[in-house]
Design an enzyme around this catalytic site. Structure first.
Site, mmCIF file in Angstrom:
data_model
loop_
_atom_site.group_PDB
_atom_site.id
_atom_site.type_symbol
_atom_site.label_atom_id
_atom_site.label_comp_id
_atom_site.label_asym_id
_atom_site.label_seq_id
_atom_site.Cartn_x
_atom_site.Cartn_y
_atom_site.Cartn_z
ATOM 1 N N GLU A 153 46.615 46.153 31.513
ATOM 2 C CA GLU A 153 45.525 45.426 32.195
ATOM 3 C C GLU A 153 45.904 43.968 32.409
ATOM 4 O OE1 GLU A 153 43.536 47.453 33.413
ATOM 5 O OE2 GLU A 153 44.018 49.121 32.056
ATOM 6 N N GLY B 132 40.458 54.354 30.819
ATOM 7 C CA GLY B 132 41.049 53.645 29.688
ATOM 8 C C GLY B 132 40.574 52.210 29.609
ATOM 9 N N ALA B 133 40.705 51.486 30.706
ATOM 10 C CA ALA B 133 40.310 50.088 30.741
ATOM 11 C C ALA B 133 40.337 49.612 32.181
ATOM 12 C CB ALA B 133 41.267 49.240 29.906
ATOM 13 N N MET B 134 39.803 48.422 32.417
ATOM 14 C CA MET B 134 39.689 47.919 33.791
ATOM 15 C C MET B 134 40.047 46.445 33.872
ATOM 16 S SD MET B 134 39.083 48.600 36.878
ATOM 17 C CE MET B 134 39.349 47.302 38.078
ATOM 18 N N GLU B 135 40.881 46.137 34.866
ATOM 19 C CA GLU B 135 41.502 44.810 34.972
ATOM 20 C C GLU B 135 40.664 43.766 35.702
ATOM 21 O OE1 GLU B 135 42.537 47.617 36.625
ATOM 22 O OE2 GLU B 135 43.212 47.149 38.643
ATOM 23 N N GLU C 53 35.694 49.525 40.105
ATOM 24 C CA GLU C 53 36.755 50.286 40.771
ATOM 25 C C GLU C 53 36.398 51.771 40.693
ATOM 26 O OE1 GLU C 53 40.739 49.872 39.213
ATOM 27 O OE2 GLU C 53 41.577 50.860 40.962
HETATM 28 N N1 PHE Z 1 42.395 50.298 37.263
HETATM 29 C C1 PHE Z 1 42.296 50.847 35.932
HETATM 30 C C2 PHE Z 1 43.681 50.776 35.334
HETATM 31 O O1 PHE Z 1 44.487 51.607 35.488
HETATM 32 C C3 PHE Z 1 41.843 52.234 35.848
HETATM 33 C C4 PHE Z 1 40.432 52.479 36.247
HETATM 34 C C5 PHE Z 1 40.161 53.074 37.458
HETATM 35 C C6 PHE Z 1 39.399 52.145 35.431
HETATM 36 C C7 PHE Z 1 38.854 53.333 37.846
HETATM 37 C C8 PHE Z 1 38.114 52.408 35.785
HETATM 38 C C9 PHE Z 1 37.845 53.016 37.000
HETATM 39 O O2 PHE Z 1 44.062 49.848 34.784
HETATM 40 ZN ZN ZN Z 2 46.071 50.221 36.110
#
Ligand code: PHE
Ligand code: ZN
Length: 898
Positions: free
Chosen positions: A302, A265-268, A125
């Site tokens: 997440e 922070g983290a990625m889903e 992402e």
């Molecule tokens: N989609 C992630 C979140 O908010 C954030 C994120 C965006 C992580 C882009 C990595 C890169 O949960």
């Molecule tokens: Zn998110």
């Protein structure tokens, strides 16, 4: 490559893709220097494009194509603006095979496939997948994925991707492989792979549906003792989503992987969440209460994305808040429910609002102001903002307020009935919530309500009340306005839910009756302000009431209520709404800060009055209040919050004066309440065995605030007892919250013992990266005093433990500096010179990180001279770099634009 071309992407120009990719079979030969990727896709022309002579344009970035085949035949291709262009394609569905290579080790941007700590990780992402292979890298193209991973077995014993593992085994030359299949069609931004030397904590759970699930948390082998809290949070999130929204886990296996180099922070990623170690690893020895809280919130966040984001995803990136605003709302509700008591919930709400007002309100007032659903961008990575996330969550919260708790749950159910498996828009979401609640306060005004998605800027709400003694009536007039923001000079009225209570002078809640309204007279009402100005009249009131407006912060607005000191004191002492009690106290403190900053120009010493000190003392002594709540009440508004309020009054900001005034007030509170701080310390210092629950963490927070005050006061009085106690606690504490609290008390007071305590702490936690991050941040955020904090930051930038390559470490020092106004905004411009150097240095390595740091000067126009001119020069220096990334270029050019 698209380097240097500043193209603006516009929301209005959305069009569906000319082709769909229905399934993809990916194979990876993982090698740090050169990884080979083979992608076999099932492609289908979009029947909406009649004549189907469209070229297929696949996104790609920093990768090398070696072969392209259609239905088994090699075909010619060309590269245009980084895209792979294929023409004269079959009009029927066909198979497309692409071979390409990429270099994970050279990928310092941490976007796409990269190496960290000797392993392979991905981040896709928003647009990282194109850095792995050529694809239609847009969220409305959804495919099923089959993934084969091959790698050296000894170096990379764990091979993971989305979905379920269907096959694995050994290969020649010490290599092995694994095959993963994800049955859920997904956009490529949710793809992930991991190949590394990791261990995992496992747990099996049975969901409401009766299905069995395997939960895993993967970390490096030394970190297994820091995974219990993340696992508990995950199980709690699972149970909560079933109970609150009827949403169960749709996967047999749900994995979390911790990585220490991560931009966010983290990625889903579907079934394979990848986390910054900061938001997974926690044990009492290395993590504070705040860390424990963050782990719970981010694990929840997440996990909740699995429905709000993955099952229903975004049509395009302008709809980002569709998943982020909603998911932040969900994680906020989750953590509030986990906190338990009404008071603990209020504490969580206050913390969320404090954050929103500090960061999002400033964003909305500056050059990066944008709607929750932006209209255009140069670099989408710049739009993962507080506006999209936190203001987006407030927009969802207002909808929930307008339709009620049960109504919102109904709306969510309808949303999933309509859109499960699809890529949709913010409008689709709002429509579903409204349609499920036709008789609610939302449905008749939905179109106007949706201006919250379209208009940027923070609305101002003016309130004024008039009491008519003859008729025993009280009329409250509310009006609204919203300042111009970039690209939006005129605003239409917002739909603003205003939760209201009325108190009498003794603080008793008054029943509220409208003229001709129903007989029911509750003590709280929800008013809906939707015109530029509206009046509301309440009857049967014996005396002029004190209004308690915007309870629970029912809308993300700036309230301009002109309450009298007496009114504020009444609210502070008696309001049944804990948020507004706190807010009244903040208001009292804020007014004094603002007045003292103005008076400073006449050489007046900042002095707190007895009325304020007495009020604070009464709260500090009030045992009926939770410790966590008292800690919030006794903390003055931050320097940056004060700065924004000054801006609103048309005053140019001198960060040095604000700092001096606030520091003087802190010292006065420390001195005047010395005996109370000591009593509070005695009562709260020992909390027994560690538990991260709201009550115990509140006690620790208040004890740490007491200690900070006592050590600060010692700096005035020359007392050595309290610094000695703090030093002892640094040595003996049995958890990180107490230890860091004591160290922070010494560092913040610039006590002599701070130096040996810092050295000892550093030696004790060598090798614990997340703790060393805290060590850097603590020093960078200390109250500035004669330039020593800034000098320390510059010295620390040369420390052997410092590196700009690791985002957590870079942030721990550099972002921390930009968040310390008096250390950063120096009259001699040295802070800005240093900032410009670092932005440029980091941009060459990691543009996303550099762009975040670049935002540190967003508010330069609000500064007084000489800072204003110096900041502008620093921005211009960065902007003058010809090879700047699009990310940083967008930030600095917006900041410099008139
Ligand atoms: N989609 C992630 C979140 O908010 C954030 C994120 C965006 C992580 C882009 C990595 C890169 O949960
Ligand atoms: Zn998110």
């Amino acid at each position: 490559m698209r380097e240097g071309t500043e193209t603006l992407v516009r929301r209005e120009l959305y069009s569906a893709p000319a082709y769909w990719i229905r399934s993809v079979d990916l194979s990876f030969d993982l090698d740090p220097i050169k990884t080979l990727v083979i992608s076999r896709m099932q492609v289908e022309p979009n029947s909406a494009f009649a004549g189907h002579h469209e070229a297929l344009r696949l996104d790609g970035e920093d990768i090398t194509v070696t072969r392209v085949q259609v239905n088994g035949q090699s075909i010619s291709f060309r590269l245009e603006n980084g895209q792979l262009v294929l023409e004269n394609l079959p009009s029927e569905p066909f198979q497309l095979e692409i071979r390409n290579t990429c270099s994970p080790e050279k990928n310092t941007r941490l976007n796409g496939l990269y190496t960290s700590g000797g392993g392979f990780f991905t981040q896709c992402e928003a647009q990282g997948f194109r850095r792995i292979t050529f694809f239609l890298d847009r969220p409305d193209v959804m495919a099923t994925f089959k993934v084969t991973l091959r790698a050296n077995k000894q170096s990379y014993p764990v091979l993971l991707s989305n979905g379920n593992k269907v096959e694995s085994g050994d290969l020649d030359h010490g290599r092995h492989y694994a095959v993963w299949v994800d049955p859920h069609p997904k956009p490529c931004y949710l793809f992930a792979l991991v190949a590394a030397n990791l261990v995992c904590r496992e747990q099996r759970v049975v969901s409401r549906t009766g299905k069995d699930h395997l939960l895993q948390v993967y970390v490096r082998s030394g970190d297994l003792d820091k995974t219990e809290h993340a696992m508990q949070s995950l199980v709690a999130a699972l149970i909560w989503d079933e109970a609150r929204f009827g949403l169960s886990l749709d996967l047999e296996r749900f994995m979390i992987v911790a990585v220490s180099d991560f931009n966010m922070g983290a990625m889903e990623n579907k079934g394979l969440n990848i986390f910054n170690t900061k938001f997974v690893l926690a044990n009492p020895a290395t993590a504070t209460d705040v860390d424990f809280g963050n782990v719970e919130a981010v694990v929840g966040h997440e996990y909740f994305h699995n429905w709000t984001g993955n099952r229903v995803t975004c049509r395009d990136w302008f709809q980002l808040s569709l998943k982020e605003g909603l998911t932040v709302y969900r994680d906020q509700e989750f953590t509030q429910d986990m906190a338990g008591s009404p008071s603990a919930r209020a504490v969580k709400r206050i913390e969320d609002v404090r954050q929103l007002r500090q960061i999002q309100f400033a964003e909305d007032a500056g050059p990066m102001a944008h709607p929750v659903r932006p209209d255009s961008y140069q670099a989408i990575d710049n739009f993962y903002t507080s506006t999209v996330y936190e203001k987006g969550a407030e927009v969802v919260r207002m909808m929930a307020t307008l339709v009620g708790r049960a109504g919102f749950a109904r709306g969510m159910t309808l949303y999933f009935e309509r859109f499960d498996g699809q890529a949709v828009t913010c409008d689709d979401f709002a429509q579903a919530i409204s349609d499920a609640n036709p008789d609610s306060a939302l449905a008749p005004r939905l179109e106007a309500f949706k201006r919250w998605y379209a208009q940027s800027g923070t609305p101002r709400v003016q309130a004024s009340g008039e009491y008519d003694a003859d008729n025993r009536r009280y009329t409250l007039t509310l009006s609204q306005s919203c300042p111009a923001t970039p690209g939006q000079s005129e605003k239409q009225p917002f739909v603003i839910p205003v939760a209201l209570g009325l108190l009498d002078r003794e603080g008793r809640a008054l029943p509220m009756q409208f003229v001709g309204g129903p007989l029911a007279s509750p003590t709280e009402r929800l008013l809906v302000l939707e015109e530029a100005s509206q009046s509301f009249t309440f009857i049967n009131l014996d005396s002029a009431p004190v209004p308690s407006l915007l309870r629970g912060f029912s809308a993300p607005v700036i309230l301009q209520a002109q309450a009298s000191q007496d009114d504020l004191l009444t609210l502070l002492r008696h309001d049944s709404d804990a948020f507004n009690r706190w807010e009244a106290g903040q208001q009292l403190g804020l007014e004094r800060l603002l007045a003292a900053v103005q008076a400073d120009q006449n050489g007046e010493e900042p002095t707190l009055d007895a009325a304020f000190i007495d009020a604070m003392q009464a709260l500090l002594r009030d045992e009926s209040l939770d410790a966590a709540f008292r800690e919030l009440l006794l903390t003055l508004p931050s320097e940056s919050y004060v700065a924004e309020r000054l801006v609103e009054r048309g005053v140019a900001v001198d960060p040095q004066t604000i700092h001096r005034v606030r520091d003087a007030f802190r010292a006065q509170l420390a001195q005047a309440l010395h005996a109370d701080w000591a009593a509070v310390w005695d009562k709260h210092a020992q909390t027994g065995g560690y538990s991260p629950d709201a009550i115990s963490s509140g006690r620790r927070a208040l004890a740490n605030l007491a200690l900070a005050n006592l050590v600060l006061d010692a700096a005035r009085s020359g007392d050595t007892v309290w610094p000695g106690r703090a030093y002892q606690r640094c040595k003996d504490a049995t958890n990180m919250t107490d230890r860091l609290g004591a160290l922070s008390a010494l560092v913040q007071a610039h006590a002599e013992l701070a130096e040996p305590a810092l050295a000892r702490f550093h030696a004790q936690f060598q090798g614990e990266a997340l703790v060393i991050d805290k060590w850097f941040t603590l020093q960078a955020t200390a109250p500035e005093s004669n330039g020593r904090v800034f000098a320390r930051v510059k010295a620390l930038a040369q420390h052997p433990d410092f590196s700009v390559k690791n985002p957590n470490r870079a942030r721990s020092l550099l972002m921390a500096l930009t968040q310390n106004p008096a250390a950063f905004h120096r009259a001699d411009a040295a802070g800005y010179v240093f900032w410009a150097e670092k932005v440029i240095e980091i941009d060459a390595i990691n543009r996303q990180l550099a762009a975040r740091l670049a935002r540190g000067l967003d508010r330069w126009r609000t500064l007084a001279e000489p800072q204003r001119g110096a900041a502008q020069e620093a921005l211009q220096r960065v902007a003058a770099k010809p090879d700047l990334s699009a990310d940083v270029r967008e930030i600095v050019s917006r900041a410099l634009a008139a």
